[in-house]
Design an enzyme around this catalytic site. Structure first.
Site, short mmCIF file in Angstrom:
data_model
loop_
_atom_site.label_atom_id
_atom_site.label_comp_id
_atom_site.label_asym_id
_atom_site.label_seq_id
_atom_site.Cartn_x
_atom_site.Cartn_y
_atom_site.Cartn_z
N PHE A 13 64.08 21.04 36.82
CA PHE A 13 64.00 22.50 36.83
C PHE A 13 64.93 23.05 37.91
CE2 PHE A 13 62.08 26.52 38.33
CZ PHE A 13 62.11 27.24 37.14
N GLY A 16 68.37 27.92 41.28
CA GLY A 16 69.48 28.45 42.07
C GLY A 16 70.77 27.87 41.52
N GLU A 90 69.92 17.80 47.35
CA GLU A 90 68.86 18.74 47.71
C GLU A 90 68.11 18.37 48.99
OE1 GLU A 90 68.53 21.60 46.08
OE2 GLU A 90 70.11 20.98 44.69
#
Length: 181
Positions: A13, A16, A90
């Site tokens: 998912f 951004g 991330e």
């Protein structure tokens, strides 16, 4: 997994920059909704869109509400490499926590997807800042992945294309436009 079970595809998912720059092979892309978290400019960026001395500001999934974003299905044979890539991207400063959460795809299917939530205890968690401070941080941010205003404008444009209204991102994006000479 038992004998004979095929490995499962991976869902990711994005809310951004993953929406417009996933960076991994995708076999299916769907608009989706995650409940229980909302998109917020709440993460001080020390690497991708800023530095520790001049942080930028990027999006995180924070508690409460819901978030419309993009779900990507990754073939099972690419799942390991995709997770390694996402973790390197991330979790470079560990401000995000990887979770597998239920999401609803635009065609009403429910799937479990990997996503990255902001860690509210991390020093880069900015919380809810006044709009002038958001704008200041976005305008000054420049990091490994480019200029912070570009990140905000790209994300906002992709949200618009999905039919998602975000008045705050709209104001920040508009305030970061460089006037023509």
């Amino acid at each position: 997994m038992g004998d004979g079970d095929a490995p499962a595809d991976l869902w990711v998912f994005g809310y951004g920059s993953l929406m417009w720059n996933p960076g991994f092979p995708v076999v299916e892309r769907r608009n989706a909704r995650l409940r229980g978290y909302h998109r917020a400019l709440c993460v001080l960026s020390h690497v991708h869109r800023g530095t520790p001395e001049r942080p930028g500001l990027v999006l995180g999934l924070d508690r409460g509400g819901s978030c419309r974003g993009v779900a990507f299905r990754v073939a099972a044979e690419e799942a390991g490499a995709t997770l390694a890539y996402l973790r390197a991207r991330e979790q470079v400063t560990a401000v995000y926590v990887e979770r597998r959460l239920g999401i609803t795809l635009e065609d009403a299917r429910r799937v479990t997807a990997v996503t990255y939530l902001v860690d509210r205890t991390h020093p880069q968690y900015a919380g809810r800042l006044p709009e002038p401070e958001l704008l200041r941080l976005v305008r000054q941010g420049l990091g490994r992945s480019g200029a912070n205003p570009d990140y905000v404008r790209n994300t906002y444009q992709h949200l618009l294309a999905m039919g998602v209204a975000d008045p705050l991102l709209a104001r920040i994006a508009a305030a970061c436009v460089i006037p023509s000479p």
